[in-house]
Write a protein that holds these residues in place. Structure first.
Motif, short mmCIF file in Angstrom:
data_model
loop_
_atom_site.label_atom_id
_atom_site.label_comp_id
_atom_site.label_asym_id
_atom_site.label_seq_id
_atom_site.Cartn_x
_atom_site.Cartn_y
_atom_site.Cartn_z
N LYS A 43 -100.39 10.53 79.27
CA LYS A 43 -100.08 8.92 79.50
C LYS A 43 -98.60 9.15 79.23
O LYS A 43 -97.70 9.02 80.48
CB LYS A 43 -100.24 7.73 78.74
N VAL A 44 -97.34 10.02 78.18
CA VAL A 44 -96.56 10.35 77.88
C VAL A 44 -96.20 11.42 77.33
O VAL A 44 -96.80 12.15 76.80
CB VAL A 44 -95.58 9.46 77.27
N ILE A 45 -95.65 12.65 78.12
CA ILE A 45 -94.88 13.89 77.86
C ILE A 45 -93.66 14.03 77.45
O ILE A 45 -93.07 13.83 78.24
CB ILE A 45 -95.18 15.01 79.14
N VAL A 46 -93.87 15.30 76.71
CA VAL A 46 -91.93 15.25 76.25
C VAL A 46 -92.54 16.46 75.92
O VAL A 46 -92.87 17.52 75.56
CB VAL A 46 -92.16 14.84 74.72
N VAL A 47 -91.01 17.71 76.61
CA VAL A 47 -91.52 18.81 76.64
C VAL A 47 -89.43 18.98 76.11
O VAL A 47 -88.61 19.07 75.84
CB VAL A 47 -91.12 19.19 77.95
N VAL A 48 -89.72 20.31 75.10
CA VAL A 48 -88.73 20.83 74.13
C VAL A 48 -88.90 22.31 75.06
O VAL A 48 -89.65 22.48 74.52
CB VAL A 48 -88.92 20.25 72.81
N ASN A 49 -87.50 22.53 75.29
CA ASN A 49 -87.97 24.20 75.86
C ASN A 49 -86.35 24.66 75.90
O ASN A 49 -85.55 23.89 76.64
CB ASN A 49 -87.85 24.52 76.64
N THR A 50 -85.77 25.12 75.81
CA THR A 50 -84.54 26.24 75.37
C THR A 50 -84.14 25.73 77.22
O THR A 50 -82.64 26.35 77.26
CB THR A 50 -84.28 27.83 74.69
N ASP A 51 -85.22 26.58 78.29
CA ASP A 51 -84.76 26.73 79.82
C ASP A 51 -85.30 25.76 80.43
O ASP A 51 -85.75 24.97 80.03
CB ASP A 51 -85.65 28.02 80.68
N LEU A 66 -85.29 9.78 71.01
CA LEU A 66 -86.05 9.84 71.49
C LEU A 66 -87.14 8.82 71.36
O LEU A 66 -87.66 8.49 71.35
CB LEU A 66 -86.05 11.37 71.36
N VAL A 67 -87.26 8.54 69.50
CA VAL A 67 -88.23 8.62 69.32
C VAL A 67 -88.17 6.46 68.94
O VAL A 67 -88.84 6.24 69.70
CB VAL A 67 -87.75 8.19 66.97
N GLU A 68 -86.76 5.64 69.71
CA GLU A 68 -86.42 4.74 69.99
C GLU A 68 -86.55 4.48 71.38
O GLU A 68 -87.61 3.66 71.26
CB GLU A 68 -85.25 4.52 70.25
N LEU A 69 -87.11 5.88 72.42
CA LEU A 69 -88.04 5.11 73.57
C LEU A 69 -89.52 5.92 73.71
O LEU A 69 -90.49 5.06 74.18
CB LEU A 69 -87.20 6.51 74.23
N LEU A 70 -89.76 6.51 72.77
CA LEU A 70 -91.60 6.35 72.52
C LEU A 70 -91.98 5.33 72.20
O LEU A 70 -93.07 4.97 72.02
CB LEU A 70 -92.02 7.82 71.53
N HIS A 71 -91.07 3.99 70.87
CA HIS A 71 -91.59 3.57 70.94
C HIS A 71 -91.75 2.07 71.91
O HIS A 71 -92.09 1.12 71.49
CB HIS A 71 -90.59 2.71 69.40
N LYS A 72 -90.07 1.65 71.99
CA LYS A 72 -89.83 0.87 72.85
C LYS A 72 -90.39 0.68 75.14
O LYS A 72 -90.37 -0.21 74.98
CB LYS A 72 -88.26 0.60 72.78
N GLU A 73 -89.76 2.05 74.98
CA GLU A 73 -90.21 2.31 76.87
C GLU A 73 -91.39 2.31 76.57
O GLU A 73 -92.21 1.63 77.53
CB GLU A 73 -89.38 3.29 77.34
N ALA A 74 -91.59 3.92 76.33
CA ALA A 74 -93.12 4.60 76.48
C ALA A 74 -94.38 3.69 75.77
O ALA A 74 -95.23 3.57 75.69
CB ALA A 74 -93.19 5.93 75.91
N LYS A 75 -93.89 3.14 74.11
CA LYS A 75 -94.95 2.45 73.54
C LYS A 75 -96.27 3.04 72.85
O LYS A 75 -97.21 2.90 72.72
CB LYS A 75 -95.55 1.26 74.39
N VAL A 76 -96.15 3.97 72.84
CA VAL A 76 -96.79 5.29 72.47
C VAL A 76 -96.73 5.63 70.59
O VAL A 76 -97.68 6.54 70.61
CB VAL A 76 -97.08 6.79 72.85
N ILE A 77 -96.02 5.75 70.21
CA ILE A 77 -96.30 5.23 68.98
C ILE A 77 -95.69 4.46 68.23
O ILE A 77 -94.44 3.39 68.89
CB ILE A 77 -94.69 6.35 68.43
#
Lengths: 322, 246
Positions: free
Chosen positions: A279-287, B235-246
């Motif tokens: 549902k939600v994807i978070v990506v961490v990458n130097t590039d 990021l934590v705030e967005l995941l909690h409030k906007e994406a609501k996944v945590i």
């Protein structure tokens, strides 16, 4: 005609993916205006079975004579329960057990199977179910053309809702034939309370950007704080940095968690195929040019070695603030 | 040891998926086809290893028209002895299983092996259906298989782990990652494959139980929201409030 759901059992408890299947069955039964009957087996404890009422089961049939995951016996059990319940829709989870048993039931009954469903059936025009195809790169609407329908729903695709209620539990006997496989040993790999990958709602994953297996501590710390399951990209599993059962992607495990955090993974099309149901994807990458950013909801351009510990710290603060 | 390996044709893993005819057909234009990786890397290679250890034969079976022949030749180049193509379009899993079962019946195969799923349909259905139609034991998602005479010790993936089981031939097994390592065909194999027997057999009467009425691509993702690496609280705030996944 009723709906019948097969519920798998692990360590005496109905599995999470089976709870989802029961919930799925209850929605289909409600639309058809009929009962949602569950069939289970083995050492499922009475309370765990009665609790299926909370997920919409009206009645649970349990057979205690079969304890191993023997596909042939379980298929016979499901067919016998289908007759007893007068069901014309049979629901499985598309987990390892479902993949072993549902095709046998489908062939036994000559009943069309939609394996890998991601949504409820559309009953308006026959029985049409959306399923994942091309390893997550597309969907297909599949129409079942037989009187009896079999659906296997992908874990974490429709979720589950817990309500009120308690199901009646009845012992159910059936002629299951002889065993042709002998189970020698069961080795559980996931440590502690970690949810198995196919069912996980939160997943933290890393790839070659982590530079070596000794650096996985920062991934595990983050997963720990989140209560997430760890995963990895294919190269990392292939060179032996991480076990194969953690490999997600086209030729590994396809997952659809609520949140997928990927660090140090460039996002090749084969990897995306296995995770783009997230549902939600978070990506961490130097590039900043990494293709994964195109598939991401949130991106952090930075070094995983710095970003992950900071994210872990921020999450710890968030969790302790409640 | 007489082994039958199911080989199916699949688009290369890097294929960008498109549809045609009002989204009712996969658009094959410009698509490179390969042997379905689970069929090739794991099922076929393990079958070859077993044959090399104990003797016997490895035959492949494919349901498809003549357009499947190049993919079948590839499986022969990897090392299969001969191939069978059932001359029909693979309309659904049950139809395919009926064809495999009808062909394999009375031929005395010790093991029928195939990949755990295809990378285009992802059903994991055919192996189990073949087993049921032939009344043989079925082991799915096997990641390791060793033979001792006619007895197999198999490790199969289960929820959260592995199960070790024993089964006697004949049986049907679907192969997952871990069962073998990919083999790249060498020039000798490719040359030999050209002259290996590829028998074309007429299909038996069978019906598809399901049909695909429409395909769709996943909804496009909106553009990525970039977060400052120094600001993980955001990021934590967005995941909690906007994406609501945590």
């Amino acid at each position: 005609m009723a709906v019948l759901v097969f519920a798998d059992v692990l360590d005496g408890k109905v599995t999470k993916s089976s709870l989802e299947a029961v919930h799925y069955g209850s929605k289909v039964a409600a639309e058809k205006g009929t009962d949602n009957v569950v069939v289970s087996y083995g050492n499922a404890d009475e309370q765990s079975l009665a609790n299926l009422g909370k997920y919409g089961a009206s009645k649970v049939l349990v057979n205690r004579t079969v304890s191993d995951m023997d596909p042939s016996k379980l298929a016979k059990l499901v067919v016998a329960a289908k007759e007893a319940a007068g069901a014309d829709v049979i629901v499985f989870s598309q987990d390892y057990t479902g993949k072993s048993v549902a095709p046998l039931v489908s062939a036994k009954l000559k009943a069309g199977l939609v394996a890998g469903a991601v949504d409820y059936p559309n009953l308006a025009d026959g029985f049409v179910v959306k399923k994942s195809v091309f390893s997550g790169k597309a969907f297909a609407e599949v129409k079942v053309n037989t009187d009896v329908k079999v659906v296997a729903i992908i874990p974490n695709a429709v979720g589950k809702e817990e309500g009120e209620g308690s199901a009646t539990v009845e012992e159910f006997s059936a002629d299951l034939g002889d065993s042709r496989i002998t189970v020698k040993e069961v080795k559980l790999e996931t440590s502690g309370d970690m949810v198995p990958l196919p069912e996980a709602e939160l997943v933290v994953s890393a790839g070659r950007g982590l530079k070596g297996p000794e650096n996985w501590g920062i991934v595990e710390d983050l997963a720990d704080v989140l209560g997430a399951t760890t995963a990895c990209s294919r190269p990392v599993a292939d060179i032996g940095w991480r076990p194969h059962h953690e490999h997600v992607g086209q030729t590994g495990i396809a997952i659809r968690p609520d949140l997928y955090i990927a660090a140090g993974i460039s996002g090749a099309i084969q990897h995306l195929a296995g995770v783009n149901g997230s549902k939600v994807i978070v990506v961490v990458n130097t590039d900043p040019e990494a293709p994964f950013f195109k598939a991401a909801d949130y991106g952090v351009v930075g070094d995983a070695f710095e970003v992950l510990p900071k994210l872990t710290e921020a999450l710890r603060k968030f969790k302790s603030a409640g | 040891m007489k082994i039958l390996v199911g080989i199916s044709k699949a688009p290369d893993t890097t294929t960008k998926i498109k549809f045609t005819d009002g989204d009712t057909k996969f658009d094959e234009a410009g698509v490179q086809f390969i042997v379905n990786p689970y069929d090739e890397w794991y099922a076929l290679v393990r079958a070859l290893e077993l044959k090399e250890a104990a003797g016997g034969s490895v035959t492949t079976i494919t349901i498809g028209g003549a357009e499947a022949d190049p993919v079948i030749r590839k499986a022969l180049a990897v090392g299969a002895d001969d191939a069978v193509r059932i001359d029909a379009q693979p309309t659904d899993a049950f139809f395919v299983a009926e064809q495999v079962a009808a062909y394999a019946k009375d031929k005395g195969y010790d093991i029928i092996l195939m990949g755990k799923e295809t990378i285009n349909y992802n059903g994991s259905q055919v192996g189990g259906m073949v087993a049921e139609l032939m009344d043989l034991p079925y082991v799915s998602n096997a990641s390791k298989m060793d033979m001792d005479g006619s007895n197999a010790t198999i490790e199969r993936d289960i929820q959260g782990g592995i199960e070790v089981l024993e089964v006697a031939t004949p049986f049907v097994v679907s192969a997952a990652k871990g069962m073998a390592e990919q083999r790249i065909p060498n020039m000798r194999g490719i040359m030999a494959a050209r002259t290996k027997k590829l028998e074309v057999v007429a299909a038996v009467e069978a019906e598809a139980l399901t049909e695909v009425t429409k395909y769709a691509l996943p909804a496009e993702k909106g553009s990525v929201k970039l977060i400052d690496p120094e600001n993980m609280d955001e990021l934590v705030e967005l995941l909690h409030k906007e994406a609501k996944v945590i």
